[in-house]
Scaffold this motif. Structure first.
Motif, PDB file in Angstrom:
ATOM      1  N   ILE A  20       0.831  -1.197   0.000  1.00  0.00           N
ATOM      2  CA  ILE A  20       0.000   0.000   0.000  1.00  0.00           C
ATOM      3  C   ILE A  20       0.870   1.253   0.000  1.00  0.00           C
ATOM      4  CG2 ILE A  20      -1.617   1.375   1.373  1.00  0.00           C
ATOM      5  CD1 ILE A  20      -2.923  -1.246   2.241  1.00  0.00           C
ATOM      6  N   ARG A  21       1.936   1.244   0.817  1.00  0.00           N
ATOM      7  CA  ARG A  21       2.838   2.396   0.849  1.00  0.00           C
ATOM      8  C   ARG A  21       3.541   2.575  -0.493  1.00  0.00           C
ATOM      9  NH1 ARG A  21       3.928   0.372   6.071  1.00  0.00           N
ATOM     10  NH2 ARG A  21       5.792  -0.699   5.305  1.00  0.00           N
ATOM     11  N   VAL A  22       3.938   1.459  -1.105  1.00  0.00           N
ATOM     12  CA  VAL A  22       4.638   1.514  -2.392  1.00  0.00           C
ATOM     13  C   VAL A  22       3.740   2.096  -3.474  1.00  0.00           C
ATOM     14  CG1 VAL A  22       5.564   0.098  -4.267  1.00  0.00           C
ATOM     15  CG2 VAL A  22       6.307  -0.311  -1.926  1.00  0.00           C
ATOM     16  N   ILE A  23       2.501   1.573  -3.594  1.00  0.00           N
ATOM     17  CA  ILE A  23       1.626   2.038  -4.675  1.00  0.00           C
ATOM     18  C   ILE A  23       1.171   3.470  -4.424  1.00  0.00           C
ATOM     19  CG2 ILE A  23      -0.534   1.187  -3.672  1.00  0.00           C
ATOM     20  CD1 ILE A  23       0.543   1.238  -7.401  1.00  0.00           C
ATOM     21  N   GLN A  24       1.009   3.883  -3.168  1.00  0.00           N
ATOM     22  CA  GLN A  24       0.657   5.273  -2.881  1.00  0.00           C
ATOM     23  C   GLN A  24       1.780   6.208  -3.317  1.00  0.00           C
ATOM     24  OE1 GLN A  24      -0.273   5.159   1.333  1.00  0.00           O
ATOM     25  NE2 GLN A  24      -2.476   4.955   0.946  1.00  0.00           N
ATOM     26  N   PHE A  25       3.025   5.800  -3.041  1.00  0.00           N
ATOM     27  CA  PHE A  25       4.168   6.616  -3.469  1.00  0.00           C
ATOM     28  C   PHE A  25       4.228   6.704  -4.987  1.00  0.00           C
ATOM     29  CE2 PHE A  25       8.477   7.133  -4.996  1.00  0.00           C
ATOM     30  CZ  PHE A  25       8.951   8.202  -4.247  1.00  0.00           C
ATOM     31  N   ALA A  30       3.719   9.853  -9.901  1.00  0.00           N
ATOM     32  CA  ALA A  30       3.545   9.132 -11.170  1.00  0.00           C
ATOM     33  C   ALA A  30       4.456   9.662 -12.275  1.00  0.00           C
ATOM     34  CB  ALA A  30       2.083   9.213 -11.612  1.00  0.00           C
ATOM     35  N   LYS A  31       4.600  10.966 -12.358  1.00  0.00           N
ATOM     36  CA  LYS A  31       5.399  11.549 -13.442  1.00  0.00           C
ATOM     37  C   LYS A  31       6.849  11.122 -13.346  1.00  0.00           C
ATOM     38  CE  LYS A  31       5.991  15.863 -15.976  1.00  0.00           C
ATOM     39  NZ  LYS A  31       5.585  17.291 -16.052  1.00  0.00           N
ATOM     40  N   ALA A  32       7.376  11.053 -12.123  1.00  0.00           N
ATOM     41  CA  ALA A  32       8.770  10.656 -11.936  1.00  0.00           C
ATOM     42  C   ALA A  32       8.950   9.153 -12.104  1.00  0.00           C
ATOM     43  CB  ALA A  32       9.252  11.082 -10.553  1.00  0.00           C
ATOM     44  N   CYS A  33       7.934   8.381 -11.738  1.00  0.00           N
ATOM     45  CA  CYS A  33       8.058   6.917 -11.740  1.00  0.00           C
ATOM     46  C   CYS A  33       7.792   6.292 -13.107  1.00  0.00           C
ATOM     47  CB  CYS A  33       7.111   6.304 -10.710  1.00  0.00           C
ATOM     48  SG  CYS A  33       7.533   6.676  -8.994  1.00  0.00           S
ATOM     49  N   LYS A  34       6.960   6.934 -13.928  1.00  0.00           N
ATOM     50  CA  LYS A  34       6.536   6.290 -15.167  1.00  0.00           C
ATOM     51  C   LYS A  34       7.676   6.092 -16.160  1.00  0.00           C
ATOM     52  CE  LYS A  34       4.979  10.314 -17.885  1.00  0.00           C
ATOM     53  NZ  LYS A  34       5.601   9.957 -19.159  1.00  0.00           N
ATOM     54  N   GLY A  35       8.744   6.865 -16.011  1.00  0.00           N
ATOM     55  CA  GLY A  35       9.867   6.730 -16.934  1.00  0.00           C
ATOM     56  C   GLY A  35      10.955   5.809 -16.444  1.00  0.00           C
ATOM     57  N   ARG A  54       4.945  -8.652  -7.831  1.00  0.00           N
ATOM     58  CA  ARG A  54       3.835  -9.227  -7.053  1.00  0.00           C
ATOM     59  C   ARG A  54       2.747  -8.177  -6.830  1.00  0.00           C
ATOM     60  NH1 ARG A  54       8.007 -11.681  -4.095  1.00  0.00           N
ATOM     61  NH2 ARG A  54       7.866 -10.047  -2.498  1.00  0.00           N
ATOM     62  N   LEU A  55       3.157  -6.930  -6.594  1.00  0.00           N
ATOM     63  CA  LEU A  55       2.195  -5.842  -6.432  1.00  0.00           C
ATOM     64  C   LEU A  55       1.340  -5.698  -7.677  1.00  0.00           C
ATOM     65  CD1 LEU A  55       1.000  -3.279  -5.133  1.00  0.00           C
ATOM     66  CD2 LEU A  55       2.994  -2.034  -5.986  1.00  0.00           C
ATOM     67  N   CYS A  56       1.974  -5.763  -8.839  1.00  0.00           N
ATOM     68  CA  CYS A  56       1.227  -5.676 -10.101  1.00  0.00           C
ATOM     69  C   CYS A  56       0.190  -6.786 -10.199  1.00  0.00           C
ATOM     70  CB  CYS A  56       2.189  -5.748 -11.289  1.00  0.00           C
ATOM     71  SG  CYS A  56       3.295  -4.326 -11.452  1.00  0.00           S
ATOM     72  N   LYS A  57       0.594  -7.992  -9.843  1.00  0.00           N
ATOM     73  CA  LYS A  57      -0.318  -9.138  -9.905  1.00  0.00           C
ATOM     74  C   LYS A  57      -1.480  -8.963  -8.930  1.00  0.00           C
ATOM     75  CE  LYS A  57       1.630 -11.596 -13.082  1.00  0.00           C
ATOM     76  NZ  LYS A  57       0.934 -11.843 -14.364  1.00  0.00           N
ATOM     77  N   HIS A  58      -1.192  -8.440  -7.732  1.00  0.00           N
ATOM     78  CA  HIS A  58      -2.247  -8.233  -6.742  1.00  0.00           C
ATOM     79  C   HIS A  58      -3.244  -7.177  -7.200  1.00  0.00           C
ATOM     80  CE1 HIS A  58       0.460  -9.896  -3.280  1.00  0.00           C
ATOM     81  NE2 HIS A  58      -0.090 -10.844  -4.017  1.00  0.00           N
ATOM     82  N   LEU A  59      -2.806  -6.293  -8.090  1.00  0.00           N
ATOM     83  CA  LEU A  59      -3.695  -5.256  -8.626  1.00  0.00           C
ATOM     84  C   LEU A  59      -4.451  -5.735  -9.870  1.00  0.00           C
ATOM     85  CD1 LEU A  59      -1.430  -2.092  -8.303  1.00  0.00           C
ATOM     86  CD2 LEU A  59      -3.397  -2.699  -6.898  1.00  0.00           C
ATOM     87  N   GLY A  60      -4.156  -6.966 -10.293  1.00  0.00           N
ATOM     88  CA  GLY A  60      -4.825  -7.496 -11.476  1.00  0.00           C
ATOM     89  C   GLY A  60      -4.160  -7.097 -12.774  1.00  0.00           C
ATOM     90  N   TYR A  64       4.719  -5.190 -15.128  1.00  0.00           N
ATOM     91  CA  TYR A  64       5.201  -3.822 -14.915  1.00  0.00           C
ATOM     92  C   TYR A  64       4.855  -2.898 -16.077  1.00  0.00           C
ATOM     93  CZ  TYR A  64       8.336   0.014 -13.730  1.00  0.00           C
ATOM     94  OH  TYR A  64       8.850   1.254 -13.433  1.00  0.00           O
ATOM     95  N   ASN A  65       4.881  -3.415 -17.297  1.00  0.00           N
ATOM     96  CA  ASN A  65       4.565  -2.570 -18.454  1.00  0.00           C
ATOM     97  C   ASN A  65       3.142  -2.033 -18.379  1.00  0.00           C
ATOM     98  OD1 ASN A  65       7.061  -2.734 -19.681  1.00  0.00           O
ATOM     99  ND2 ASN A  65       6.525  -4.522 -20.908  1.00  0.00           N
ATOM    100  N   GLU A  66       2.206  -2.852 -17.904  1.00  0.00           N
ATOM    101  CA  GLU A  66       0.826  -2.380 -17.780  1.00  0.00           C
ATOM    102  C   GLU A  66       0.714  -1.353 -16.657  1.00  0.00           C
ATOM    103  OE1 GLU A  66      -3.783  -4.029 -17.594  1.00  0.00           O
ATOM    104  OE2 GLU A  66      -2.117  -5.454 -17.472  1.00  0.00           O
ATOM    105  N   LEU A  67       1.498  -1.521 -15.593  1.00  0.00           N
ATOM    106  CA  LEU A  67       1.522  -0.528 -14.522  1.00  0.00           C
ATOM    107  C   LEU A  67       1.995   0.821 -15.068  1.00  0.00           C
ATOM    108  CD1 LEU A  67       1.379   0.365 -11.552  1.00  0.00           C
ATOM    109  CD2 LEU A  67       3.721  -0.489 -11.272  1.00  0.00           C
ATOM    110  N   LYS A  68       3.043   0.808 -15.900  1.00  0.00           N
ATOM    111  CA  LYS A  68       3.559   2.044 -16.487  1.00  0.00           C
ATOM    112  C   LYS A  68       2.516   2.684 -17.402  1.00  0.00           C
ATOM    113  CE  LYS A  68       7.799   2.335 -17.875  1.00  0.00           C
ATOM    114  NZ  LYS A  68       9.081   2.086 -18.575  1.00  0.00           N
ATOM    115  N   PHE A  69       1.769   1.854 -18.103  1.00  0.00           N
ATOM    116  CA  PHE A  69       0.698   2.376 -18.968  1.00  0.00           C
ATOM    117  C   PHE A  69      -0.318   3.152 -18.140  1.00  0.00           C
ATOM    118  CE2 PHE A  69      -3.585   1.847 -20.698  1.00  0.00           C
ATOM    119  CZ  PHE A  69      -3.434   2.434 -21.948  1.00  0.00           C
ATOM    120  N   HIS A  70      -0.737   2.595 -17.014  1.00  0.00           N
ATOM    121  CA  HIS A  70      -1.718   3.269 -16.171  1.00  0.00           C
ATOM    122  C   HIS A  70      -1.122   4.495 -15.481  1.00  0.00           C
ATOM    123  CE1 HIS A  70      -4.930   0.476 -16.834  1.00  0.00           C
ATOM    124  NE2 HIS A  70      -4.225  -0.557 -16.417  1.00  0.00           N
TER     125      HIS A  70
END
Length: 263
Positions: A20-25, A30-35, A54-60, A64-70
């Motif tokens: 939860i702390r990781v995804i909130q950060f 987002a702008k700094a992390c997406k690149g 594992r966080l990506c999987k828990h979010l469905g 990681y590439n799909e996380l960057k897309f979002h």
């Protein structure tokens, strides 16, 4: 709420405190992390690569590439919210005015060719670039089904577009519902289609009349949005109204065609 924030809310029960702390950060930055690459992000957060996966999987998410897309969507929404600080205090009057303008502009559209291609399409795909647009995709799909036209609503991931580009057949239609129509990643992917599969017919729904997506599309529909809160949130009610206009006129077109063929 962005699609990523919705996924966090929807899957919060699967996340531990660290996740939860990781995804909130990540969302807040987002702008700094997406690149960042997966390795770079893991190093920045002092966690392992596998922990982020594992966080990506828990979010469905698929990875990681799909996380960057979002994340890119989160950044775009924040930038769009900062475009203007003007908030109208006459929301109801603005809605009425925009509905009138929408109806006036819609009445002059020549849609016979579009409706003919829609009727003859073997496969219809609907893709959206954000969570709110995803709900509009579902609505459009439901309305088309009322007139016997089935469609496939795609998840908001570039990989889904890649799949359509590979399997599309001649005459298939791809509806793309966007906000500005200037999502570079999506537009670049559509540009690639022309090199490997030029059989698709593109139909765009955007808020801006002048945008890259519209220039790539065979048919373009524009829906106005109206600000209704002090946080620069906008109402998409006119996008639903536009869908109703299109579907209602399609029903009339079908009946006229049937009556003509029956004579």
């Amino acid at each position: 709420m962005s699609k990523l924030e919705y996924l966090v809310y929807q899957n919060s029960g699967k996340l531990n405190d660290s996740e939860i702390r990781v995804i909130q950060f990540i969302i807040n930055n987002a702008k700094a992390c997406k690149g960042l690459s997966l390795t770079e992000l893991a190093r920045k957060l002092y966690v392992s690569r596998s922990a982020i996966f594992r966080l990506c999987k828990h979010l469905g998410l698929s990875g990681y590439n799909e996380l960057k897309f979002h994340l890119n969507e989160v950044v775009q929404e924040k930038e769009q919210n900062n475009i203007s600080k003007f908030i109208p205090d006459n929301f109801d009057a603005s809605i009425i005015k925009e509905i009138e303008n929408l109806h006036k502009n819609f009445k002059v559209l020549k849609l016979d060719e579009f409706y003919n291609e829609l009727s003859n399409a073997k496969h219809i795909y609907i893709y959206s670039t954000g969570w709110i647009q995803q709900m509009l995709s579902d609505y459009l799909s439901h309305e088309l089904l009322l007139f016997g036209i089935s469609s496939i609503v795609l998840p908001a991931a570039v990989s889904e577009l890649e799949m359509v580009g590979k399997i599309a057949e001649k005459g298939d239609m791809l509806f793309i519902i966007s906000y500005t129509g200037n999502n570079k990643e999506i537009n670049d992917e559509l540009g690639k289609f022309e090199m490997v599969n030029n059989k698709l017919r593109y139909v765009s729904f955007t808020d801006l009349k002048q945008n890259k997506l519209a220039s790539l599309s065979d048919y373009n529909f524009y829906y106005p949005t109206v600000k209704f809160s002090s946080s620069n949130d906008v109402s998409f009610i006119l996008a639903y109204t536009l869908v109703d206009f299109i579907i209602n006129k399609f029903g009339i077109w079908q009946k006229e065609k049937s009556d003509k063929n029956g004579k």
